[in-house]
Design an enzyme around this catalytic site. Structure first.
Site, PDB file in Angstrom:
ATOM      1  N   GLU A  13      42.051  40.259  34.667  1.00 29.67           N
ATOM      2  CA  GLU A  13      41.819  39.319  35.755  1.00 29.67           C
ATOM      3  C   GLU A  13      42.864  39.361  36.872  1.00 29.67           C
ATOM      4  OE1 GLU A  13      42.149  35.612  33.287  1.00 29.67           O
ATOM      5  OE2 GLU A  13      43.280  34.935  35.008  1.00 29.67           O
ATOM      6  N   ALA A  14      44.061  39.845  36.594  1.00 30.65           N
ATOM      7  CA  ALA A  14      45.078  39.891  37.654  1.00 30.65           C
ATOM      8  C   ALA A  14      44.833  41.042  38.628  1.00 30.65           C
ATOM      9  CB  ALA A  14      46.475  39.987  37.061  1.00 30.65           C
TER      10      ALA A  14
END
Lengths: 257, 344
Positions: free
Chosen positions: A50-51
């Protein structure tokens, strides 16, 4: 071949992933699941974090969802918004989540234990969990199975499962045909009844009885029509898991918390 | 059924007029902005400000700015926490430790935890005491709120938080799409008073290069009214002009540039050094009792003049060299492993 609970959970979860799909994973067990699937039946499974990490060739287990390993020899290092937008527009097939509590509809709590205003335990909150479970087609939950966790009522609904039951996700405005898909624990593999949207047992792990599962679940749990035994990990899966995926046993050697 | 408005407090007015006035007043001149972290924090971060910090978790974080905020005893800050882990842990050390209240309000998506390493005992003490007002969001919601401010619009629509208590405790609103009648969540623009971002390279004017994931930092640099950049290394302005496609933050977004080598320590800096899991574990351990925590903070932060002194206390160049080798997988077997239990 002997194996421990974590190895079984990882193999059972990997079996649920199809090839040529996109999956957003976190660190720990979900990451090992995706790596194992890639090295067995799903070589074209694409992993995202997700980053912003896309399609890394993981040299070792990441420690953080945003560390350098999450885009090591990847094809792109981008933003958090972009990863979430791949999900929001319907391109991401699977995501993996955990939580302090899960209810019969697969809703998750990772925000507080106790009263919200003066919590007994303040937990991190949604992070990206609520986003991923709202947007991805299928959400898989990997967690330890106990009565405290498999709760009748959540202290806080951080992340949507099927909310209050059939039609509730759609009524709330969430994308249709999304939601929890599998819950994989140290005792069983569960899915959700197509009509009632309640959690149901699909398979019991070898050596696990129905009574053990029922005793570890606060809410009423049903059998699927044809409950079976979870396949034991194959020798090939175990070898890959131990020799390639997690040779230092960072994950395989841990106790289930 | 979801209500139509979250009941959390909205800490920042999303009106575009206010934002435009702030940006109208911002300097556009190509002047050197090189300064010390102490000076930047003194001049650009005020008591009561809304602060946002770049990076994700322990990755590419401006640790030196967080330390300096504690040392200067800044008070009553609002804070944006999208997977804020070690940075949040540092700032939380300014609450309930006899130094007033560093954090007053938090827009929370992910706080208190340090991912697989476990929860911060002190951040828990602070957040469970009721000392800080919290509004709940998600990582994507905070990223989009910054994006809205960066775009100069008062909100952006999304499909997150629908049907959840996260929404109920947020300050978002449900709206109907004017075209399709779909239910959407309107996320209000977030323009922080001040942002601190750690980058790989910057020139003295604040033209920045980031390697690896950008998380929400490109929007953050554009959304914030004042921006403090710390960089691993200063590079010549000519180098920026030689390869302009590598610039991801332009100088006119930036108010201060500080050269802080190993500035994301004990976090990871992509391509530079890996996280120091030993030190992070030590920090979590020290937080277990108030007494040990006080001693730990005194030793590592309050009695250190600056970040270089902190690095020296953490093993200095020798330790940095090890972490650089770990980043490049040159000592594969020694790569750190999280201290805490599994999160499952």
């Amino acid at each position: 071949m002997t194996y421990n609970a974590i190895e079984l959970m990882i193999c059972a979860a990997a079996n649920a992933l199809e090839d040529n799909k996109l999956v957003v994973v976190g660190t720990g067990i979900p990451c090992a699941v995706a790596m194992l699937a890639q090295r067995t039946h799903a070589p074209n499974l694409t992993i995202m974090f997700e980053a912003g990490g896309v399609a890394p060739i993981l040299p070792t287990m990441p420690i953080s969802v945003g560390d350098s390993r999450t885009f090591h020899r990847g094809i792109m290092a981008t933003s958090m918004a972009e990863i979430m937008q791949f999900c929001q527009r319907g391109m991401v097939d699977y995501t993996f989540l955990g939580g302090a509590q899960i209810d019969a509809y697969g809703n998750l709590n990772s925000t507080v234990i106790g009263d919200y205003e003066r919590p007994k335990v303040r937990l991190p909150g949604s992070g990206g969990a609520c986003d991923l479970a709202s947007f991805c087609w299928r959400t898989l939950v990997v967690t330890k199975h106990d009565r405290r966790r498999f709760a009748k009522r959540l202290d806080f609904l951080t992340t949507p499962g099927y909310l209050t039951g059939p039609g509730a996700r759609e009524a709330a405005g969430l994308p249709p045909n999304t939601g929890p898909y599998r819950v994989i624990t140290d005792l069983a593999v569960m899915g959700f009844h197509p009509q009632s949207k309640r959690m149901q047992v699909l398979s019991l792990h070898p050596g696990v009885s129905w009574d053990m599962v029922a005793a570890a679940t606060e809410f009423e749990l049903h059998w699927a029509d044809t409950p079976v035994q979870t396949p034991a990990p194959t020798a090939e899966q175990l070898a890959i898991l131990r020799e390639e995926v997690d040779p230092h046993r960072y994950i395989l050697g841990r106790a289930l918390a | 059924m979801t209500s139509l408005a979250g009941r959390g407090e909205l800490f920042v007015d999303p009106s575009t007029r206010l934002c435009r006035e702030a940006f109208a007043a911002k300097s556009r001149s190509l002047t050197p902005k090189l300064t010390s972290v102490a000076q930047a924090v003194r001049e650009l971060i005020h008591d009561g400000d809304y602060l946002a910090i770049g990076g994700f978790g322990t990755n590419r974080i401006p640790t030196s700015v967080a330390h300096e905020i504690l040392r200067q005893g800044k008070q009553n800050l609002s804070f944006a926490g999208h997977t804020a882990t070690h940075d949040f842990q540092i700032l939380a050390a300014g609450n309930l430790t006899g130094r007033g209240r560093t954090l007053a309000r938090v827009d929370s998506a992910y706080i208190v935890g340090l991912e697989a390493r476990g929860l911060s005992p002190h951040a828990r003490r602070v957040m469970e005491s009721g000392d800080v007002v919290v509004t709940e969001w998600t990582n994507y919601a905070l990223a989009v709120r910054l994006q809205a401010a960066a775009m100069g619009v008062p909100f952006l629509p999304s499909k997150t938080m629908l049907g959840t208590d996260t929404f109920e405790r947020s300050a978002a609103r449900v709206i109907e799409c004017p075209f399709t009648k779909e239910r959407l969540v309107a996320l209000p623009a977030l323009s922080p008073d001040v942002a601190a971002i750690h980058v790989h390279e910057s020139d003295v004017y604040g033209n920045c290069r980031i390697r690896g994931t950008t998380v929400a930092d490109l929007d953050l640099a554009r959304a914030a009214r004042r921006v403090i950049v710390t960089c691993e290394r200063l590079i010549p302005h000519e180098e920026i002009r030689r390869e302009p496609h590598l610039t991801s933050i332009p100088f006119f977004c930036v108010d201060a540039v500080c050269e802080v080598p190993f500035g994301s320590y004990p976090g990871n800096m992509p391509g530079e050094y890996f996280s120091d899991e030993r030190h992070l574990k030590q920090w979590l351990e020290a937080e277990k009792t108030i007494e040990d925590h006080q001693k730990f903070l005194e030793h590592f932060i309050f009695s250190s003049r600056d970040f270089t002194e902190y690095l020296d206390k953490c093993g200095g160049l020798r330790r940095m060299q090890e972490l650089r080798q770990q980043e490049w997988l040159l000592q594969h077997r020694s790569v750190g492993t999280p201290a805490g239990g599994d999160r499952v």
